[in-house]
Structure formats: C-alpha cells, structure tokens
Design an enzyme around this catalytic site. Structure first.
Site, PDB file in Angstrom:
ATOM      1  N   GLU A  14      39.982  41.501  44.178  1.00 46.23           N
ATOM      2  CA  GLU A  14      39.007  42.538  43.770  1.00 46.23           C
ATOM      3  C   GLU A  14      38.059  42.115  45.646  1.00 46.23           C
ATOM      4  O   GLU A  14      37.321  41.088  45.458  1.00 46.23           O
ATOM      5  CB  GLU A  14      38.153  42.507  42.743  1.00 46.23           C
ATOM      6  CG  GLU A  14      37.626  43.313  42.151  1.00 46.23           C
ATOM      7  CD  GLU A  14      36.509  43.186  43.104  1.00 46.23           C
ATOM      8  OE1 GLU A  14      36.045  43.692  44.652  1.00 46.23           O
ATOM      9  OE2 GLU A  14      35.167  43.723  42.382  1.00 46.23           O
ATOM     10  N   CYS A  65      29.404  45.707  44.647  1.00 45.94           N
ATOM     11  CA  CYS A  65      30.981  46.114  45.279  1.00 45.94           C
ATOM     12  C   CYS A  65      31.546  47.513  44.706  1.00 45.94           C
ATOM     13  O   CYS A  65      32.344  48.096  45.962  1.00 45.94           O
ATOM     14  CB  CYS A  65      32.189  44.917  45.045  1.00 45.94           C
ATOM     15  SG  CYS A  65      32.686  44.843  43.350  1.00 45.94           S
TER      16      CYS A  65
HETATM   17  P1  NDP Z   1      33.812  35.252  50.567  1.00 46.92           P
HETATM   18  O1  NDP Z   1      35.604  36.081  49.987  1.00 46.92           O
HETATM   19  O2  NDP Z   1      34.379  34.036  51.529  1.00 46.92           O
HETATM   20  O3  NDP Z   1      34.058  34.109  48.695  1.00 46.92           O
HETATM   21  C1  NDP Z   1      34.314  34.072  47.535  1.00 46.92           C
HETATM   22  C2  NDP Z   1      35.044  33.402  47.231  1.00 46.92           C
HETATM   23  O4  NDP Z   1      35.728  32.902  47.214  1.00 46.92           O
HETATM   24  C3  NDP Z   1      33.194  32.428  46.490  1.00 46.92           C
HETATM   25  O5  NDP Z   1      33.832  31.455  45.883  1.00 46.92           O
HETATM   26  C4  NDP Z   1      33.952  30.976  47.790  1.00 46.92           C
HETATM   27  O6  NDP Z   1      33.234  30.177  47.120  1.00 46.92           O
HETATM   28  C5  NDP Z   1      35.549  31.809  47.648  1.00 46.92           C
HETATM   29  N1  NDP Z   1      35.855  30.629  48.786  1.00 46.92           N
HETATM   30  C6  NDP Z   1      35.574  30.889  49.618  1.00 46.92           C
HETATM   31  N2  NDP Z   1      36.986  30.227  51.089  1.00 46.92           N
HETATM   32  C7  NDP Z   1      38.125  30.193  50.148  1.00 46.92           C
HETATM   33  C8  NDP Z   1      39.245  29.246  49.735  1.00 46.92           C
HETATM   34  N3  NDP Z   1      40.013  29.369  51.372  1.00 46.92           N
HETATM   35  N4  NDP Z   1      40.081  28.933  48.967  1.00 46.92           N
HETATM   36  C9  NDP Z   1      39.486  29.939  47.864  1.00 46.92           C
HETATM   37  N5  NDP Z   1      38.213  29.530  47.095  1.00 46.92           N
HETATM   38  C10 NDP Z   1      37.698  30.480  48.793  1.00 46.92           C
HETATM   39  O7  NDP Z   1      33.078  35.612  50.105  1.00 46.92           O
HETATM   40  P2  NDP Z   1      30.928  35.556  51.115  1.00 46.92           P
HETATM   41  O8  NDP Z   1      30.877  34.463  49.770  1.00 46.92           O
HETATM   42  O9  NDP Z   1      31.386  35.077  52.684  1.00 46.92           O
HETATM   43  O10 NDP Z   1      30.456  36.873  51.231  1.00 46.92           O
HETATM   44  C11 NDP Z   1      31.459  37.853  52.106  1.00 46.92           C
HETATM   45  C12 NDP Z   1      31.630  39.075  52.237  1.00 46.92           C
HETATM   46  O11 NDP Z   1      32.270  39.191  50.956  1.00 46.92           O
HETATM   47  C13 NDP Z   1      30.933  39.660  51.656  1.00 46.92           C
HETATM   48  O12 NDP Z   1      30.158  40.355  52.406  1.00 46.92           O
HETATM   49  C14 NDP Z   1      31.141  40.884  51.389  1.00 46.92           C
HETATM   50  O13 NDP Z   1      31.002  41.943  51.917  1.00 46.92           O
HETATM   51  C15 NDP Z   1      32.176  40.191  50.482  1.00 46.92           C
HETATM   52  N6  NDP Z   1      31.876  40.247  49.378  1.00 46.92           N
HETATM   53  C16 NDP Z   1      33.130  41.299  48.002  1.00 46.92           C
HETATM   54  C17 NDP Z   1      32.387  40.762  46.304  1.00 46.92           C
HETATM   55  C18 NDP Z   1      32.560  41.755  45.516  1.00 46.92           C
HETATM   56  O14 NDP Z   1      32.484  42.187  44.701  1.00 46.92           O
HETATM   57  N7  NDP Z   1      33.607  42.472  45.713  1.00 46.92           N
HETATM   58  C19 NDP Z   1      31.687  39.993  45.924  1.00 46.92           C
HETATM   59  C20 NDP Z   1      31.028  38.688  47.054  1.00 46.92           C
HETATM   60  C21 NDP Z   1      31.157  38.991  48.846  1.00 46.92           C
HETATM   61  P3  NDP Z   1      32.171  29.559  48.336  1.00 46.92           P
HETATM   62  O15 NDP Z   1      31.222  30.972  47.894  1.00 46.92           O
HETATM   63  O16 NDP Z   1      31.812  28.486  47.778  1.00 46.92           O
HETATM   64  O17 NDP Z   1      32.612  29.672  49.663  1.00 46.92           O
END
Ligand code: NDP
Length: 490
Positions: free
Chosen positions: A235, A269
C-alpha cells in the site's frame, strides 16, 4: 560505534517520547523463529478460540483507548481527537476480522460440476505461517492493524516493524496483545530503522510481507522478498482526486474536501490532493471552500508534519504550484516547520509535481473542468490509483463515475468513508500498490487456498484418468462435453 537504541520524538516539540532498541538482523531472525513456533500453536487453536482471543484483545485495546490516543498524539503529532478516531476504526476492523474469519476462510463444500459428478470437493483457506508487517507513521494504529488483525484472524503469527517515527505505539499494541494471548509470541513488535525492516522482509521464514509506505521503498522491499519468492501486499499512497459535479451539494462537498485534504496535516494515503470541479458550480464551490479554509489553522485544527524531511517535499510542491498557478489560500509562507497552514492553488498545470507526485501535506490543487467526464479523465491520468471522491446528488450518475474511476476505492458524497466499512477491501492500483487489506479479500490475502477433491464412487465406464481408458470412454466423454458445452449462443 553504532548506537543500540534510537529515540522517538514528539514532532511538535522535539521532546523525546521514548527510546527503543534498534533490532539487529539477528534479533529479527530470533523473533521470526519464535513467531514460527507461535504460528503452529495459534493455527492449532482453531477459528473459534482465535475469535475469542481476538475479541478479548479488542476489549483490551478499547479499555486503553485514552492512553493509546495520547501516545499516538505524542509520537505522530495529530490531535487526540483524531488519534481516538483512528483507534476506533482499528478496533472496528479487529472486531470484523475476528467475527468473520471462520465464515470467509473456513472449510466449505463446493460444487463439482457434471464431469466431477462422482467427486466431493472442499475448499478452505489455511494460514501462511509468519506474516511480517512493515508499518507507516501517518496512521500508526489504523494502517498496520488493517494487516495485523486480518493476518492474526486468518491464523498467522505476526512480526510487526513499526516506522522509526512511531515505534512506541507499535510496542504497546503487541504488549497489550499478551494480555489476551500470553502463551506464545503470536504478535511481536521489533523496533528499528530501515535495516530492521529489511531483515524482516529478507527472512525466508516470513511467508508474506504487508508493507505500507512509499512506492520507492515498496520496490526495495519487493526486491528483498523476491530472493525467497515471498509474496507482498503493498500500500504505497496516492494522489487522490475529488470530483464535484454540477448537481453537488456545494456546502457538503467543500466541508468534506477540506477535511479530506487537511486533516492529519494531509498525511493520509487516501487524502484529497487534486480537486476537479465542473464549470457550472466552480465559483460557488470555491466560495464555500475558501471561506472554510480561512478559518483552519495548523497546530489547532490539525497537527505538525510528522516526518521532518517531508516538509521539504511539501515546500517544493507549494513553491512550484504557486509559481505556475493562482494561489487562493496560503502560499509559500504557509510552511513554518513543523507546521504547514492550508494551501489551495488553482490552475496548476497537470504535469507539475504538485499534481503528479504525492505531496502528503495540507495542500490541494483545484481545476475547473467542462463536465464530470473531463474531471474523470483528469482524475484517472495519474500513476497512482488508491482512493477518490465524487460529489453529486444523482446517485446513479455518481455510482457510474465511481465505477469508472481508476482507483481501489471511491467515496460518494462523503470522504474516505470506505475506510470505516470493514467489509470493504482497501488497496490500490498502479503506483499505489497491489493486494488488499480489510474485508473478506483482506482475510484471504493472509491465507492460502487449500483445495481437496475426493472420489465418492467410481464412475462406471468413465475412468478417464487411467491407462486402461479405452476409445469408448473417450467417446462418452466427448458426447458429454458436447452436450454440456458444445452449443453456440448467438
Ligand atoms: P518509507 O516507505 O521509506 O517507509 C515505510 C516503512 O518502511 C517504515 O516502517 C520504514 O522504516 C520501512 N522501511 C524503510 N526502508 C526499508 C527497507 N529497505 N526494507 C524494509 N522496510 C523499510 O516511507 P517514509 O516514512 O520515509 O515516507 C516517505 C513517503 O512515503 C511519504 O512522503 C509519503 O509520500 C509516503 N508514505 C505513504 C504512506 C501510506 O500511507 N501509503 C505512509 C507513509 C509514507 P523506517 O521508518 O524505520 O525507515
């Protein structure tokens, strides 16, 4: 020396909310090992007992609703009221998943058809084993619970890696689960940064990964999962459109649009990011919208931007939109980190970042369209396809438009209402990801179909799966299939 813990901070004040271990790959693998043992036990409990335990967990969460809402407020920054709403939704989903798992996944007889007349067939959906959930920070309870509750109800054990911005709430969700299921580590939380999530996704004993976050990280997670052929449900956010048709209730539409765009500081989202309004009602709608927006204030009506780095993305989109379009509310000075006041910009070119990329902030672009058809075409011209909204008094026409909207979910005359209906699947198309959480599809997402066919009696003269089959049997088969399927329909 690498630090062994990390802090979660209050995004409004910068104060430390809590300190949590950075789970090493070895610690993650140990958790997955414990989860494997727990999964076998949890599966063997059966649907009825799992339902009882999950409904008990639901009650425990509900009893802690104020404490949990306060923690979400501290870690994510959203007002306590919004945090409470998020918890209510999560509890509603947990309830639905617990109550419906047996019905959706349980063993049932299925029709065998004429050629299988001598067979009995059953279908059931069995648990996968260990499910890894990688969660976001914007709805740190509601969003992961959409996977956790459904995966648990389907009979799996869960290892949850919350976002590094909201680890405390993730830890608390698993702690409280132990009150209902103390025997084994059926639901564990591992805290840490990206490396911790990567270790979880890369563990071959994890049988499915449920990921919520950005499209870019989803691709990285999917690549890690590919090593072990681990399936994922992804998602990845959206760029949801809000369409106002000529016969819409403009006051209601403006009210819903503003809340859909600005609540949670736009970090939703399925939040409203693009607004398309048909010409006939454009001016009236904008009057309603801007009048309401003028009374909204960041830090009062909604919280700060949770992820500091996101402020730069929001600012870039605002600056670009302000330059290319006509600012109606706010502007470049709306950004006063960690807060961003509401920004509404008209006539921003459709190929600009503010219209194409996910902003994840309290901003919207608004465009006048000839009619609803043009609005729909513009809405659909996006790489994303998560949710969307249509406002119209004509239910038939609105439903038709909703069906044609290229998205996983569409709300009519309400905003985001589908998220609160537990029986509706939640997920997107294109860059918004694939797979579904919530509803019957959400339960099946965390299960594998098991098909069984049992021969009840030998079909005289029709033993077709045998080397003893003769031409007469084949002839009877051809006659039967011709009778059943050989007539053309003109
Ligand atoms: P990310 O996609 O980077 O992170 C989402 C989750 O994945 C977090 O728990 C993160 O951990 C984890 N993660 C990061 N890198 C890895 C990896 N290599 N392998 C496995 N897990 C990983 O999102 P961000 O939080 O950096 O947000 C960036 C953008 O994503 C936002 O600006 C927004 O546009 C979008 N977003 C969309 C969401 C939605 O509801 N669909 C929710 C959040 C963000 P950690 O936090 O420890 O890095």
């Amino acid at each position: 020396m690498t630090t062994l813990t990390f802090d979660s901070l209050n995004p409004a004040t910068g104060a430390v909310v809590g300190s949590h271990p950075k789970a090493t790959p070895a610690a993650v693998h140990e958790a997955v090992g414990r989860a494997e043992t727990a999964a076998a036990w949890w599966t063997a409990l059966g649907h009825a007992e799992r339902r009882r335990r999950l409904l008990d967990y639901k009650a425990v969460l509900t009893q802690h609703i104020r404490e949990l809402a306060a923690l979400v407020h501290e870690e994510n920054g959203k007002p306590v009221g919004d945090a409470t709403l998020e918890l209510v939704l999560a509890v509603t989903h947990l309830d639905w998943a617990a109550r419906n798992a047996a019905k959706v996944l349980g063993r049932r007889r299925v029709n065998t058809g004429m050629i299988g007349l001598n067979l009995a067939a059953t279908l059931e959906y069995l648990p996968l084993g260990v499910v890894g959930v990688i969660g976001p920070w914007n709805y740190p309870v509601f969003t992961p619970m959409g996977s956790i509750a459904y995966a648990l109800a389907a009979g799996n054990a869960v290892v949850f890696k919350p976002s590094e911005l909201t680890p405390g709430i993730g830890v608390r969700l698993a702690e409280l689960f132990r009150e209902s299921v103390p025997e084994h580590d059926v639901f564990q939380t591992v805290t840490g940064l990206g490396e911790t999530g990567a270790a979880l996704a890369g563990d071959p004993r994890v049988k499915k990964v449920a990921f919520t976050g950005s499209t870019a990280t989803a691709k990285r997670v999917m690549a890690a999962c590919a090593e072990n052929l681990t399936p994922i449900v992804a998602e990845c956010g959206g760029k949801d459109a809000f369409i106002v048709d000529a016969d819409a209730d403009l006051a209601a539409a403006a009210d819903a649009c503003l809340w859909g765009a600005m609540s949670n500081a736009g970090q939703t989202c399925v939040g409203v990011e693009r607004v398309y309004v048909v010409d006939a009602v454009y001016d009236g709608f904008m009057r309603e919208l801007t009048g309401r927006a003028a009374r909204l204030k960041a830090g009062e009506d909604y919280g700060p931007i949770t992820m500091p780095g996101q402020v730069d993305v929001i600012k870039r989109h605002i600056d670009d939109a302000v330059k290319a379009g006509r600012t109606v509310t706010g502007g470049s000075d709306a950004v006063r980190a960690p807060y961003v006041d509401p920004v509404i910009v008209e006539d921003v070119p459709e190929d600009s970042p503010a219209v194409r990329e996910e902003t994840f902030g309290p901003t919207i672009t608004v465009r006048r369209t000839r009619d609803a058809q043009e609005a729909l075409e513009l809405a659909n011209a996006s790489a994303y396809g998560l949710g969307g909204t249509i406002f119209s008094r004509n239910a038939r026409r609105a439903t038709e438009l909703a069906r044609l909207m290229r998205s996983g979910m569409t709300a009519i005359n309400s905003v985001i209402s589908f998220a609160g209906v537990p029986s509706l699947p939640f997920g997107g198309v294109g860059d918004s990801g694939f797979g579904r959480i919530h509803g019957a599809d959400g339960l099946r997402e965390f299960a594998r179909p098991k098909a069984i066919s049992r021969q009840r009696f030998a079909m005289p003269g029709m033993n077709i799966t045998s080397f003893n089959r003769g031409p007469a049997e084949l002839e009877r088969l051809v006659r039967l299939v011709t009778f059943l399927h050989g007539r053309r329909k003109r």
